[in-house]
Write a protein that holds these residues in place. Sequence first.
Motif, short mmCIF file in Angstrom:
data_model
loop_
_atom_site.label_atom_id
_atom_site.label_comp_id
_atom_site.label_asym_id
_atom_site.label_seq_id
_atom_site.Cartn_x
_atom_site.Cartn_y
_atom_site.Cartn_z
N GLU A 88 0.84 -1.19 0.00
CA GLU A 88 0.00 0.00 0.00
C GLU A 88 0.88 1.25 0.00
OE1 GLU A 88 -3.58 2.02 2.71
OE2 GLU A 88 -2.83 -0.01 3.14
N SER A 89 0.47 2.24 -0.78
CA SER A 89 1.27 3.46 -0.88
C SER A 89 0.39 4.64 -1.27
CB SER A 89 2.37 3.29 -1.92
OG SER A 89 1.83 3.03 -3.20
N PRO A 90 0.81 5.86 -0.95
CA PRO A 90 0.07 7.05 -1.37
C PRO A 90 0.11 7.22 -2.89
CG PRO A 90 1.68 7.57 0.35
CD PRO A 90 1.99 6.20 -0.14
N ALA A 119 10.88 1.98 -1.71
CA ALA A 119 9.89 3.05 -1.85
C ALA A 119 10.41 4.07 -2.84
CB ALA A 119 9.61 3.71 -0.51
N VAL A 120 9.56 4.49 -3.77
CA VAL A 120 9.94 5.48 -4.77
C VAL A 120 8.91 6.61 -4.72
CG1 VAL A 120 10.60 5.86 -7.17
CG2 VAL A 120 10.70 3.54 -6.21
N ASN A 121 9.36 7.79 -4.37
CA ASN A 121 8.48 8.96 -4.34
C ASN A 121 8.65 9.70 -5.66
OD1 ASN A 121 6.97 11.22 -3.85
ND2 ASN A 121 8.29 12.04 -2.21
N LEU A 122 7.64 9.58 -6.53
CA LEU A 122 7.69 10.24 -7.84
C LEU A 122 6.96 11.57 -7.85
CD1 LEU A 122 7.23 6.84 -8.44
CD2 LEU A 122 7.98 7.73 -10.65
N THR A 123 6.55 12.06 -6.68
CA THR A 123 5.82 13.31 -6.61
C THR A 123 6.78 14.47 -6.40
OG1 THR A 123 5.51 13.39 -4.20
CG2 THR A 123 3.99 11.99 -5.47
N PRO A 144 7.47 15.98 -0.30
CA PRO A 144 7.91 14.90 0.59
C PRO A 144 6.71 14.05 1.01
CG PRO A 144 8.73 17.03 1.34
CD PRO A 144 7.70 17.31 0.29
N VAL A 145 6.97 12.76 1.24
CA VAL A 145 5.94 11.88 1.76
C VAL A 145 6.50 11.15 2.98
CG1 VAL A 145 4.81 11.53 -0.47
CG2 VAL A 145 6.61 9.96 0.26
N VAL A 202 10.41 10.79 2.97
CA VAL A 202 11.10 10.54 1.71
C VAL A 202 10.94 11.77 0.82
CG1 VAL A 202 11.28 9.01 -0.30
CG2 VAL A 202 10.60 8.08 1.94
N PRO A 203 12.02 12.41 0.44
CA PRO A 203 11.92 13.63 -0.37
C PRO A 203 11.35 13.35 -1.76
CG PRO A 203 14.09 13.41 0.63
CD PRO A 203 13.41 12.11 0.81
N PRO A 204 11.00 14.41 -2.48
CA PRO A 204 10.53 14.21 -3.86
C PRO A 204 11.60 13.54 -4.72
CG PRO A 204 10.12 16.47 -3.11
CD PRO A 204 10.99 15.82 -2.08
N ASP A 205 11.17 12.79 -5.71
CA ASP A 205 12.08 12.18 -6.69
C ASP A 205 13.20 11.40 -6.00
OD1 ASP A 205 10.67 13.32 -8.89
OD2 ASP A 205 11.73 15.21 -8.59
#
Length: 565
Positions: free
Chosen positions: A493-495, A516-520, A523-524, A555-558
């Motif tokens: 599950e992830s945002p 985890a990969v934050n592509l937004t 930060p998440v 987790v920062p963006p990108d």
Amino acid sequence: MTQHITDATADDADRTTAAARTGWWRDAVIYQVYPRSFADSNGDGMGDLPGVTARLPHLRRLGVDAVWLSPFYASPQADAGYDVADYRAVDPVFGTLADADDLVRAAHALGLRVIVDIVPNHCSDRHEWFRQALAEGPGSPLRERFHFRPGKGADGELPPNDWESVFGGPAWTRTADGAWYLHLFAPEQPDFNWEHPAVREEFRSVLRFWLDLGVDGFRVDVAHGLIKAPGLPDVGHGEQVKLLGVRPTPYFDQDGVHEVYRDWRAVLDSYDGERVAVAEAWTPTVERSARYLRPGELHQAFNFAYLTTEWDAAALRSVIDRSLAAVNAVGAPATWVLSNHDVVRHATRLAADDPARGLRRARAATLLMLALPGSAYLYQGEELGLPEVADLPDEVRQDPAFFRGSGRDGAGQEGTRDGCRVPLPWSGTRPPFGFGPVEGGPSWLPQPAAWKDLTVEAQEADPGSTLSLYRAALAARRAHPALGAGDAVEWLESPDGVLVFRRRAAAGSGGAVVVAVNLTDRPVTLPVPGQSLLSSANSEPSGAKFDGAAAGAVVPPDTTVWWAA
């Protein structure tokens, strides 16, 4: 050169064991060397095989498993060596056959396997067969080994069909005696007729020649192009030829090509040491690409669907799922690639308008790719975070697609490939940055002055550099069997805009890793599943920014993060 083969690292036993294991190619990390741009040993401005050999310790320390060499065969260089005049000779600009032998032996001594390009769809117009076919004229038996046809029109003045070259313009050139010959690429690259038994036997012999020299496999150029539809019918829909098309065509991905590769597989399997072949097969779907990997055919195929996917969570998840399903259905491993010698470097491609964001995304994309099951391909210089050189002056460009109009109208192969082929920066503060042995010496394409901050020398001492990140990531991949192994990912599950998945090692071979990969662009905060291994935002393995505070990990963006779970 300042490095030598004796610069071995401390993990000799582990690397020797890895090199000897079976199925090495199923999760190998393979590094593409573009020889003319890798390292110049003699100061003529052109990279060469002795230069590659001298720099092999860099690849060993980086942590890759194999080296793939783009063509170094005898060639007039009309298309950077992809126009081969003699498949059993080394072009003097790159060295000698003895240099090739030395390179293979040196690589093997370092625990590195060697894959070489083979170019079976076409040859050079200076190839002896083609030269003789032209000299003998109409009716020459050698013309049957190519695609010679009479033209259309009252006097045969029109091409035989409507096919266009990938490089732009007609795919046909008329000879002095009035016949036309097919070339899906440059006029200097006539296509072979693979229905002719002499062509098939010749390439069996070429494969054996290089396998006898000791190479571990082949990257098959234009693997989807060998067989053409009977009668060479018109395309009809007027679409410009592209390597990655969306419609079936009579010149690419014909079913008959699979018979060729079943024959090649028998040759490869007759040698000890698990010799392999990887297809450059630009097909409309991953399912079509997987057909090249059915039992008894090739071992791998490049995943161009993944390479061309935008920086978007839903799109990436979809292509990962489709890729794994397609290769699992035929029992083959997936491959993942972000850059090569034909496409814009991903540090630029992922955010062309913002170099800093592009580099962040490139680093994050690399950690995502290296965590996926299967084999990963790296393109020289990406470990330095090199951007595309988009402002090369016209007078230095050498891509044939540029000169045939593709670079100006956006058709064909776009004419922009020189920008990803600029020679590597190794050391020093001014061009050619250690590419050659003489400071201020020549390089066949000019390097940006700003690359003084991106040299191997400049990045080695910086724990936050992209080079340090690649080294740490490849070391972690070796240390954690869950990374790269297996054939599936377990999505968690992830945002929105974030990918989270678990990789599990085989029973008894280690624990799991959560990625985890934050592509937004924001930060998440995510639950902390375990001990931080690595973050694309911070190359040091301690991962201090992701220390598992009670509130979770920010987790920062990108950014991509690995945790040992």
